[in-house]
Design a protein around this motif. Structure first.
Motif, PDB file in Angstrom:
ATOM      1  N   LYS A  16       0.851  -1.186   0.000  1.00 18.62           N
ATOM      2  CA  LYS A  16       0.000   0.000   0.000  1.00 18.62           C
ATOM      3  C   LYS A  16       0.889   1.238   0.000  1.00 18.62           C
ATOM      4  CE  LYS A  16      -3.660  -2.220   2.630  1.00 18.62           C
ATOM      5  NZ  LYS A  16      -4.421  -2.237   3.893  1.00 18.62           N
ATOM      6  N   THR A  17       0.604   2.176  -0.889  1.00 13.33           N
ATOM      7  CA  THR A  17       1.432   3.374  -0.999  1.00 13.33           C
ATOM      8  C   THR A  17       0.656   4.679  -0.830  1.00 13.33           C
ATOM      9  OG1 THR A  17       1.166   3.411  -3.398  1.00 13.33           O
ATOM     10  CG2 THR A  17       3.097   2.253  -2.526  1.00 13.33           C
ATOM     11  N   HIS A  18      -0.610   4.716  -1.213  1.00 16.50           N
ATOM     12  CA  HIS A  18      -1.391   5.953  -1.167  1.00 16.50           C
ATOM     13  C   HIS A  18      -2.855   5.628  -0.871  1.00 16.50           C
ATOM     14  CE1 HIS A  18       2.048   7.011  -3.685  1.00 16.50           C
ATOM     15  NE2 HIS A  18       1.828   8.273  -3.352  1.00 16.50           N
ATOM     16  N   VAL A  19      -3.551   6.652  -0.411  1.00 13.97           N
ATOM     17  CA  VAL A  19      -5.000   6.551  -0.225  1.00 13.97           C
ATOM     18  C   VAL A  19      -5.621   7.755  -0.903  1.00 13.97           C
ATOM     19  CG1 VAL A  19      -6.894   6.554   1.443  1.00 13.97           C
ATOM     20  CG2 VAL A  19      -4.776   5.344   1.976  1.00 13.97           C
ATOM     21  N   VAL A  20      -6.661   7.531  -1.671  1.00 13.85           N
ATOM     22  CA  VAL A  20      -7.390   8.605  -2.338  1.00 13.85           C
ATOM     23  C   VAL A  20      -8.749   8.724  -1.650  1.00 13.85           C
ATOM     24  CG1 VAL A  20      -8.356   9.432  -4.514  1.00 13.85           C
ATOM     25  CG2 VAL A  20      -6.227   8.088  -4.523  1.00 13.85           C
ATOM     26  N   LEU A  21      -9.037   9.937  -1.163  1.00 14.39           N
ATOM     27  CA  LEU A  21     -10.290  10.203  -0.451  1.00 14.39           C
ATOM     28  C   LEU A  21     -11.041  11.342  -1.121  1.00 14.39           C
ATOM     29  CD1 LEU A  21      -8.882  10.461   3.192  1.00 14.39           C
ATOM     30  CD2 LEU A  21     -10.173   8.557   2.262  1.00 14.39           C
ATOM     31  N   PRO A  22     -12.364  11.327  -1.012  1.00 13.35           N
ATOM     32  CA  PRO A  22     -13.109  12.516  -1.424  1.00 13.35           C
ATOM     33  C   PRO A  22     -12.677  13.677  -0.523  1.00 13.35           C
ATOM     34  CG  PRO A  22     -14.586  10.652  -1.105  1.00 13.35           C
ATOM     35  CD  PRO A  22     -13.251  10.252  -0.581  1.00 13.35           C
ATOM     36  N   ILE A  23     -12.603  14.870  -1.084  1.00 16.64           N
ATOM     37  CA  ILE A  23     -12.111  16.027  -0.340  1.00 16.64           C
ATOM     38  C   ILE A  23     -12.917  16.281   0.925  1.00 16.64           C
ATOM     39  CG2 ILE A  23     -13.410  17.781  -1.609  1.00 16.64           C
ATOM     40  CD1 ILE A  23      -9.790  18.126  -0.370  1.00 16.64           C
ATOM     41  N   LYS A  24     -14.205  16.084   0.882  1.00 22.00           N
ATOM     42  CA  LYS A  24     -15.046  16.313   2.062  1.00 22.00           C
ATOM     43  C   LYS A  24     -14.654  15.361   3.196  1.00 22.00           C
ATOM     44  CE  LYS A  24     -19.713  16.985   3.638  1.00 22.00           C
ATOM     45  NZ  LYS A  24     -21.012  17.446   3.288  1.00 22.00           N
ATOM     46  N   LYS A  25     -14.416  14.104   2.874  1.00 17.80           N
ATOM     47  CA  LYS A  25     -14.014  13.120   3.882  1.00 17.80           C
ATOM     48  C   LYS A  25     -12.624  13.467   4.436  1.00 17.80           C
ATOM     49  CE  LYS A  25     -16.135  10.236   5.095  1.00 17.80           C
ATOM     50  NZ  LYS A  25     -17.059  10.178   6.235  1.00 17.80           N
ATOM     51  N   TYR A  26     -11.716  13.894   3.552  1.00 15.63           N
ATOM     52  CA  TYR A  26     -10.376  14.312   3.975  1.00 15.63           C
ATOM     53  C   TYR A  26     -10.471  15.476   4.965  1.00 15.63           C
ATOM     54  CZ  TYR A  26      -5.962  16.835   3.816  1.00 15.63           C
ATOM     55  OH  TYR A  26      -4.839  17.516   4.165  1.00 15.63           O
ATOM     56  N   GLU A  27     -11.309  16.459   4.649  1.00 17.10           N
ATOM     57  CA  GLU A  27     -11.467  17.619   5.526  1.00 17.10           C
ATOM     58  C   GLU A  27     -12.050  17.225   6.878  1.00 17.10           C
ATOM     59  OE1 GLU A  27     -13.735  20.126   2.918  1.00 17.10           O
ATOM     60  OE2 GLU A  27     -11.929  21.038   2.047  1.00 17.10           O
ATOM     61  N   GLU A  28     -12.977  16.260   6.880  1.00 15.90           N
ATOM     62  CA  GLU A  28     -13.549  15.775   8.134  1.00 15.90           C
ATOM     63  C   GLU A  28     -12.473  15.116   8.990  1.00 15.90           C
ATOM     64  OE1 GLU A  28     -16.761  13.118   7.216  1.00 15.90           O
ATOM     65  OE2 GLU A  28     -17.946  14.682   6.244  1.00 15.90           O
ATOM     66  N   ILE A  29     -11.655  14.286   8.360  1.00 15.13           N
ATOM     67  CA  ILE A  29     -10.575  13.602   9.078  1.00 15.13           C
ATOM     68  C   ILE A  29      -9.565  14.618   9.592  1.00 15.13           C
ATOM     69  CG2 ILE A  29      -8.630  11.997   8.806  1.00 15.13           C
ATOM     70  CD1 ILE A  29     -10.448  10.438   6.817  1.00 15.13           C
ATOM     71  N   LEU A  30      -9.222  15.600   8.778  1.00 14.96           N
ATOM     72  CA  LEU A  30      -8.273  16.636   9.179  1.00 14.96           C
ATOM     73  C   LEU A  30      -8.798  17.421  10.378  1.00 14.96           C
ATOM     74  CD1 LEU A  30      -5.559  17.917   8.448  1.00 14.96           C
ATOM     75  CD2 LEU A  30      -6.793  19.458   6.933  1.00 14.96           C
ATOM     76  N   GLU A  31     -10.073  17.753  10.375  1.00 13.03           N
ATOM     77  CA  GLU A  31     -10.662  18.487  11.494  1.00 13.03           C
ATOM     78  C   GLU A  31     -10.624  17.656  12.776  1.00 13.03           C
ATOM     79  OE1 GLU A  31     -14.789  20.736  12.763  1.00 13.03           O
ATOM     80  OE2 GLU A  31     -14.346  20.459  10.643  1.00 13.03           O
ATOM     81  N   LEU A  32     -10.910  16.354  12.667  1.00 11.91           N
ATOM     82  CA  LEU A  32     -10.833  15.482  13.843  1.00 11.91           C
ATOM     83  C   LEU A  32      -9.413  15.428  14.390  1.00 11.91           C
ATOM     84  CD1 LEU A  32     -13.096  12.497  12.708  1.00 11.91           C
ATOM     85  CD2 LEU A  32     -13.581  14.125  14.549  1.00 11.91           C
ATOM     86  N   LEU A  33      -8.440  15.357  13.507  1.00  9.56           N
ATOM     87  CA  LEU A  33      -7.046  15.331  13.920  1.00  9.56           C
ATOM     88  C   LEU A  33      -6.659  16.642  14.613  1.00  9.56           C
ATOM     89  CD1 LEU A  33      -4.246  14.030  13.991  1.00  9.56           C
ATOM     90  CD2 LEU A  33      -3.869  14.922  11.685  1.00  9.56           C
ATOM     91  N   GLU A  34      -7.066  17.760  14.037  1.00  9.41           N
ATOM     92  CA  GLU A  34      -6.769  19.062  14.646  1.00  9.41           C
ATOM     93  C   GLU A  34      -7.412  19.181  16.022  1.00  9.41           C
ATOM     94  OE1 GLU A  34      -8.163  21.700  11.603  1.00  9.41           O
ATOM     95  OE2 GLU A  34      -6.262  21.633  10.509  1.00  9.41           O
ATOM     96  N   ASP A  35      -8.648  18.690  16.162  1.00 12.27           N
ATOM     97  CA  ASP A  35      -9.323  18.717  17.462  1.00 12.27           C
ATOM     98  C   ASP A  35      -8.562  17.876  18.483  1.00 12.27           C
ATOM     99  OD1 ASP A  35     -11.264  20.348  16.387  1.00 12.27           O
ATOM    100  OD2 ASP A  35     -12.789  18.765  16.234  1.00 12.27           O
ATOM    101  N   ALA A  36      -8.096  16.697  18.064  1.00 14.81           N
ATOM    102  CA  ALA A  36      -7.349  15.820  18.967  1.00 14.81           C
ATOM    103  C   ALA A  36      -6.035  16.475  19.394  1.00 14.81           C
ATOM    104  CB  ALA A  36      -7.079  14.475  18.293  1.00 14.81           C
TER     105      ALA A  36
END
Length: 64
Positions: A16-36
């Motif tokens: 496994k080398t990369h993951v492709v996500l819809p931008i909305k899902k990426y932004e949701e994950i990024l926000e959760l990470l920032e909150d953590a």
């Protein structure tokens, strides 16, 4: 958290080398990470001594 819309890309060895996500899902994950990270930072300073604002301003003026 399982993301059904994610696509995993592999190299020629099947690793496994990369993951492709819809931008909305990426932004949701990024926000959760920032909150953590924010929560962790708050926990780290929770028991630190506080300084009244006037005293802090005085200390900052001395450094200038």
């Amino acid at each position: 958290m399982q993301v059904k819309e994610a696509q995993v890309l592999y190299d020629i060895r099947g690793k496994k080398t990369h993951v492709v996500l819809p931008i909305k899902k990426y932004e949701e994950i990024l926000e959760l990470l920032e909150d953590a990270l924010d929560s962790k930072a708050m926990d780290e300073v929770e028991n630190e001594k506080t300084i009244p604002l006037p005293e802090m301003k005085k200390q900052l003026r001395k450094k200038i």
